[in-house]
Motif scaffolding. Sequence first.
Motif, short mmCIF file in Angstrom:
data_model
loop_
_atom_site.label_atom_id
_atom_site.label_comp_id
_atom_site.label_asym_id
_atom_site.label_seq_id
_atom_site.Cartn_x
_atom_site.Cartn_y
_atom_site.Cartn_z
N LEU A 135 38.48 138.34 -26.61
CA LEU A 135 38.72 139.21 -25.46
C LEU A 135 37.49 139.27 -24.55
CD1 LEU A 135 40.83 142.26 -26.69
CD2 LEU A 135 41.51 140.39 -25.19
N THR A 136 37.28 138.18 -23.84
CA THR A 136 36.13 138.08 -22.94
C THR A 136 36.63 137.79 -21.53
OG1 THR A 136 35.85 135.75 -23.59
CG2 THR A 136 34.55 137.40 -24.79
N TYR A 137 36.65 136.54 -21.15
CA TYR A 137 37.21 136.14 -19.86
C TYR A 137 37.84 134.76 -20.02
CZ TYR A 137 32.60 133.85 -19.64
OH TYR A 137 31.47 133.12 -19.93
N PRO A 138 38.73 134.36 -19.10
CA PRO A 138 39.41 133.07 -19.23
C PRO A 138 38.41 131.91 -19.19
CG PRO A 138 40.58 134.46 -17.68
CD PRO A 138 39.27 135.15 -17.97
N HIS A 139 38.65 130.92 -20.05
CA HIS A 139 37.81 129.72 -20.09
C HIS A 139 38.71 128.56 -20.48
CE1 HIS A 139 38.15 130.32 -24.40
NE2 HIS A 139 37.68 131.54 -24.26
N ASP A 140 38.13 127.39 -20.64
CA ASP A 140 38.97 126.21 -20.89
C ASP A 140 38.97 125.75 -22.34
OD1 ASP A 140 36.40 125.29 -21.01
OD2 ASP A 140 36.62 123.75 -19.46
N ALA A 141 38.58 126.61 -23.27
CA ALA A 141 38.65 126.27 -24.69
C ALA A 141 40.03 126.66 -25.21
CB ALA A 141 37.54 126.97 -25.47
N MET A 142 41.00 125.82 -24.91
CA MET A 142 42.40 126.16 -25.14
C MET A 142 42.73 126.30 -26.63
SD MET A 142 43.83 123.48 -22.30
CE MET A 142 45.55 123.71 -22.71
N LEU A 143 42.21 125.40 -27.45
CA LEU A 143 42.53 125.43 -28.87
C LEU A 143 41.96 126.67 -29.54
CD1 LEU A 143 43.81 124.11 -31.34
CD2 LEU A 143 41.69 122.80 -31.64
N GLN A 144 40.71 127.02 -29.18
CA GLN A 144 40.11 128.22 -29.77
C GLN A 144 40.97 129.46 -29.48
OE1 GLN A 144 38.53 125.67 -28.46
NE2 GLN A 144 36.32 125.69 -28.85
N ASP A 145 41.47 129.55 -28.23
CA ASP A 145 42.33 130.68 -27.89
C ASP A 145 43.59 130.71 -28.73
OD1 ASP A 145 40.67 131.79 -26.02
OD2 ASP A 145 41.95 131.41 -24.29
N ARG A 146 44.21 129.54 -28.90
CA ARG A 146 45.47 129.49 -29.65
C ARG A 146 45.25 129.82 -31.13
NH1 ARG A 146 49.80 130.17 -26.41
NH2 ARG A 146 49.93 128.58 -24.76
N ILE A 147 44.14 129.37 -31.69
CA ILE A 147 43.84 129.72 -33.08
C ILE A 147 43.61 131.22 -33.20
CG2 ILE A 147 42.25 129.40 -35.01
CD1 ILE A 147 41.70 126.57 -33.95
N SER A 148 42.84 131.78 -32.27
CA SER A 148 42.59 133.22 -32.27
C SER A 148 43.89 134.00 -32.18
CB SER A 148 41.66 133.60 -31.11
OG SER A 148 40.39 133.01 -31.25
N GLU A 149 44.74 133.60 -31.26
CA GLU A 149 46.02 134.30 -31.10
C GLU A 149 46.89 134.17 -32.34
OE1 GLU A 149 45.72 133.35 -26.35
OE2 GLU A 149 47.08 132.18 -27.60
N GLY A 150 46.81 133.02 -33.02
CA GLY A 150 47.56 132.84 -34.25
C GLY A 150 47.08 133.77 -35.35
N ILE A 151 45.76 133.97 -35.44
CA ILE A 151 45.24 134.90 -36.44
C ILE A 151 45.69 136.33 -36.13
CG2 ILE A 151 43.15 135.88 -37.47
CD1 ILE A 151 41.75 133.20 -36.77
N LEU A 152 45.61 136.72 -34.85
CA LEU A 152 46.03 138.06 -34.46
C LEU A 152 47.52 138.27 -34.76
CD1 LEU A 152 44.18 138.31 -31.02
CD2 LEU A 152 43.55 139.49 -33.14
#
Length: 388
Positions: free
Chosen positions: A204-221
């Motif tokens: 929960l910071t700001y939009p960036h282009d690390a797409m896979l990291q976001d998807r993994i994070s969302e999967g954990i949540l």
Amino acid sequence: MLNFELYNPTNLVFGKNQIAKLSELIPLNAKILITYGGGSIFKNDVYNQVITALKDYNLTEFGGIEPNPRYETLMKAVEIIREQNIDFILAVGGGSVIDGTKFISAAVKFSGNPMDILHKRLLIKNMDEVVPFGTVLTLPATASEMNSGAVITINETQEKLSFGGSALFPKFSICDPKVVASLPKRQIQNGIVDAFTHVFEQYLTYPHDAMLQDRISEGILQTLIEIGPDVVENPTDYKLASNYMWSCTMALNGLIQKGVPTDWATHMIGHELTALFEIDHARTLAIIGPNLYRVMFESKKEKLAQYGERVWNIQNKTIEETAKEAIEKTVTFFHKMGMQTRLSEYTQNYSSTAEFVVNRFEKRGWKAMGERQNITLEKVKEIVEMSY
């Protein structure tokens, strides 16, 4: 994506009945100090499994490591290792025992005042300057079993301080989800919320282009939201317990942190509430986190909206509406997980807390925090006061 290096040498041994493998993981000639906490390992059969697996070893025990491990207690273990020339430590416990063991590992051979490790937030990188250690995890929450960081409390000054370094990864960690069956509900609730907030600090910071990291994070949540209430009520369900344990490890083993901006201000403020009022770590995060997102709304709203859309399936609303609803859904989830989200629900002596935290941060030089370094002392004061 930001530049990064990924280094994680911990051998993670996951699954049923894996404690029996201890003799394969520790050199046979090792002199071992077993560290543990308040004694729950004697009730859930973990102690017996450990002792059976290590029946051919030279063993010494050190119990009584507290939740939020105390520097003063840990230094007693340091002296035992020095006196007996112990050359391996086995931490049997949750995040506090493992964090405490990391400090013990670093302090034994430290040439100066061991308290400097904490006050100066030293990075311990030289493997020759630590005592190697492994872990048997009994409480999923912090991912200390697969990272190199730790948080230690100094009783004398009521400080809770972090440190770490690449030499402080466990050599191995045994993670048997069956231990979840014996945990009190409160500890499971804490573990879920702790892991949830670990993901937030990196996501929960700001939009960036690390797409896979976001998807993994969302999967954990999403996984924690799905299994959280159920594992509290059904801790003997191996499917739930194993996904709970693995989610906690993945939340802070370094993977989702690489290549992305991170925050950690919620933890920095939350640590002060634990030091002051002995509130469970996870519960301080539930108090501070939502109000930090409210105060820092303008700089975080785009990512909050992404979180709302992808994790909570909030659709067809503006960025601002989605972001605000996402915060409220998070608070509702925390309540469902047994968290109170106001400081006044834990103590009536909170009136000067904001001033105390701000003064302490100012003395440490912590005047610009968060992923944009825009969480100033004024913002800290507003966040804490909003949390009353």
